[in-house]
Scaffold this active site. Sequence first.
Site, PDB file in Angstrom:
ATOM      1  N   ASP A 101     -17.245   1.948 -16.039  1.00  0.00           N
ATOM      2  CA  ASP A 101     -18.617   2.360 -15.740  1.00  0.00           C
ATOM      3  C   ASP A 101     -19.040   3.578 -16.540  1.00  0.00           C
ATOM      4  OD1 ASP A 101     -19.127   0.385 -13.911  1.00  0.00           O
ATOM      5  OD2 ASP A 101     -18.840   1.632 -12.140  1.00  0.00           O
ATOM      6  N   GLU A 106     -33.325 -42.049 -36.449  1.00  0.00           N
ATOM      7  CA  GLU A 106     -34.084 -41.350 -35.409  1.00  0.00           C
ATOM      8  C   GLU A 106     -35.584 -41.557 -35.557  1.00  0.00           C
ATOM      9  OE1 GLU A 106     -32.868 -37.288 -35.833  1.00  0.00           O
ATOM     10  OE2 GLU A 106     -30.896 -37.623 -34.926  1.00  0.00           O
ATOM     11  N   GLN A 133     -43.539  -0.406 -15.615  1.00  0.00           N
ATOM     12  CA  GLN A 133     -44.453   0.073 -16.650  1.00  0.00           C
ATOM     13  C   GLN A 133     -43.708   0.411 -17.943  1.00  0.00           C
ATOM     14  OE1 GLN A 133     -44.058   1.366 -13.627  1.00  0.00           O
ATOM     15  NE2 GLN A 133     -43.850   3.595 -13.642  1.00  0.00           N
ATOM     16  N   GLU A 154     -18.728  -9.487 -11.266  1.00  0.00           N
ATOM     17  CA  GLU A 154     -19.027  -8.597 -12.397  1.00  0.00           C
ATOM     18  C   GLU A 154     -17.777  -7.827 -12.830  1.00  0.00           C
ATOM     19  OE1 GLU A 154     -22.063  -4.877 -13.394  1.00  0.00           O
ATOM     20  OE2 GLU A 154     -21.720  -5.496 -11.315  1.00  0.00           O
ATOM     21  N   HIS A 155     -17.126  -7.181 -11.884  1.00  0.00           N
ATOM     22  CA  HIS A 155     -15.907  -6.420 -12.156  1.00  0.00           C
ATOM     23  C   HIS A 155     -14.749  -7.046 -11.395  1.00  0.00           C
ATOM     24  CE1 HIS A 155     -19.289  -3.388 -12.124  1.00  0.00           C
ATOM     25  NE2 HIS A 155     -18.786  -3.141 -13.323  1.00  0.00           N
ATOM     26  N   HIS A 206     -38.738 -36.872 -42.636  1.00  0.00           N
ATOM     27  CA  HIS A 206     -37.457 -36.261 -42.961  1.00  0.00           C
ATOM     28  C   HIS A 206     -36.708 -37.123 -43.976  1.00  0.00           C
ATOM     29  CE1 HIS A 206     -38.312 -33.950 -39.361  1.00  0.00           C
ATOM     30  NE2 HIS A 206     -37.190 -33.248 -39.485  1.00  0.00           N
ATOM     31  N   ASN A 263     -33.541  -1.611 -11.238  1.00  0.00           N
ATOM     32  CA  ASN A 263     -33.751  -2.136  -9.891  1.00  0.00           C
ATOM     33  C   ASN A 263     -34.395  -3.525  -9.941  1.00  0.00           C
ATOM     34  OD1 ASN A 263     -36.486  -1.745 -10.434  1.00  0.00           O
ATOM     35  ND2 ASN A 263     -36.634   0.135  -9.236  1.00  0.00           N
ATOM     36  N   TYR A 321     -33.293   0.745 -21.587  1.00  0.00           N
ATOM     37  CA  TYR A 321     -33.749   1.250 -20.297  1.00  0.00           C
ATOM     38  C   TYR A 321     -32.580   1.907 -19.580  1.00  0.00           C
ATOM     39  CZ  TYR A 321     -36.114   1.898 -15.909  1.00  0.00           C
ATOM     40  OH  TYR A 321     -36.668   2.489 -14.800  1.00  0.00           O
ATOM     41  N   THR A 376     -24.530  -4.437  -8.246  1.00  0.00           N
ATOM     42  CA  THR A 376     -23.153  -4.271  -8.720  1.00  0.00           C
ATOM     43  C   THR A 376     -22.183  -5.040  -7.833  1.00  0.00           C
ATOM     44  OG1 THR A 376     -23.572  -2.132  -9.724  1.00  0.00           O
ATOM     45  CG2 THR A 376     -21.310  -2.573  -9.051  1.00  0.00           C
ATOM     46  N   HIS A 423     -22.967   1.924  -5.240  1.00  0.00           N
ATOM     47  CA  HIS A 423     -24.091   1.690  -6.150  1.00  0.00           C
ATOM     48  C   HIS A 423     -25.380   1.404  -5.392  1.00  0.00           C
ATOM     49  CE1 HIS A 423     -22.803   1.686 -10.393  1.00  0.00           C
ATOM     50  NE2 HIS A 423     -21.607   1.422  -9.918  1.00  0.00           N
ATOM     51  N   GLN A 476     -17.424   1.168  -5.956  1.00  0.00           N
ATOM     52  CA  GLN A 476     -18.501   0.307  -6.447  1.00  0.00           C
ATOM     53  C   GLN A 476     -19.543   0.027  -5.379  1.00  0.00           C
ATOM     54  OE1 GLN A 476     -18.709  -0.668  -9.870  1.00  0.00           O
ATOM     55  NE2 GLN A 476     -17.242   1.020  -9.737  1.00  0.00           N
TER      56      GLN A 476
END
Length: 440
Positions: A352, A407, A182, A318-319, A412, A205, A121, A228, A253, A250
């Site tokens: 980036d 067990e 979608q 994140e950064h 088994h 988003n 995506y 971000t 964003h 940044q």
Amino acid sequence: MGARHIKTAALTANTTTNQKVSDIVKGVIEDVKVNGDKAVRSYSEKFDKWSPESFKLSDSQIQDIISKVSAQTIADIKEAQKNIRTFAEAQRASIKDFEVEIQPGVFLGQRNNPINRAGAYIPGGRYPLLASAHMTILTAKVAGVKHVIACTPPIAGQIPHATIAAAHFAGADEIFLLGGTQAIAAMALGTETMAKVDFIAGPGNAFVAEAKKQLFGEIGIDLLAGPTEVLIIADERADSFTVATDLLSQAEHGPDSPAVLITTSEEVGRETIRYAGEILKKMPTAELAGTSWRDYGEVIVVDSLDEAYELANVYSSEHVQILTQRPREALEKMRNYGALFLGEKTCVSYGDKCIGTNHVLPTRKAGRYTGGLWVGKYLKTQTYQEVVDEKASGEIGRLCGRCSRAENFEGHARSGDLRAHKYLKDEHGWIDEVKIKASL
């Protein structure tokens, strides 16, 4: 004295999903599940005002779109992709298949097999994020994914030419001009015209993130992305203008992107605030960057770099950009982050857009437990085992029997008993009893 704020965030980052967003996404997913392409077209018309004859671009359409992209942009796409491919190939080379004989006649092994079909995506929204095509598609292809479907939305009813070019040169097998929930639902569930994928990667988003969250399990995902984030650690020798510039780079964003400075120098902190105010006056993206800086920006003064690193580990941004005299010290001091950017000659924007590392990274403190998108995310690390020695099989059978009965797994245990009986002549009453009764 401890950490002290000289700029405090006006708002607290929202880590919960709006119920309205969740409900809308759930409805779209259910509709696509039942009505396939018809539902996809309906939501594309509703949300993007986009309803072409086919959402999938033909080869001739792709070539026509690429012809509208400037030669310089094409050259830049290819150079950036060369860097990203080189790093991804190094990552793939670091991942090894192996087989080990743990005892005579007992072989255990590991294979790293690529996912068969992946979806990428590539967001549109405010900006045509063509770099996301490099990060998602190229990385998948280097991992060995056979088929990659790329989805990207129209931007204000227009085709994002450079994004389509980037997806094509990255190696996408199919490109759909389709966005939002979608697109995620179509890739995850499959429709009459889009084959179902096994894994979806790429930022987006709140609706895209929620769709990935709700569909996780039906398909695999890279991570759940939030706004971000950037955090800069600076000492007293850091250039305040650089700090301010990189924080705002940044913040643009979106209106909710946290930008944090942790510094050992109050002077650097206060100068950074002043420079940020001046830069924003003529910055084309000031509406977004300024909102983020006002509402989510922080400047914190600490007594030492060790304290700065510890606080940064709590933020788990994140950064994380290191503007100190010994930036590589962060490699030992930092544990929680998406990616590190070391020294003034490096910046987050490089990561980036073009330097080669991946920009799909953990947010909302997820750096405490995961890294970002990389070749390994597209690989399934799968194990196998083979016992070729009879004595070894019998001995492991005995061990399996004891472990299983500890067990209360009798079934088994009996699989182990059978090997011990066959290869070591162990006596097990249940075997004789079953065989006798079955022969009557």
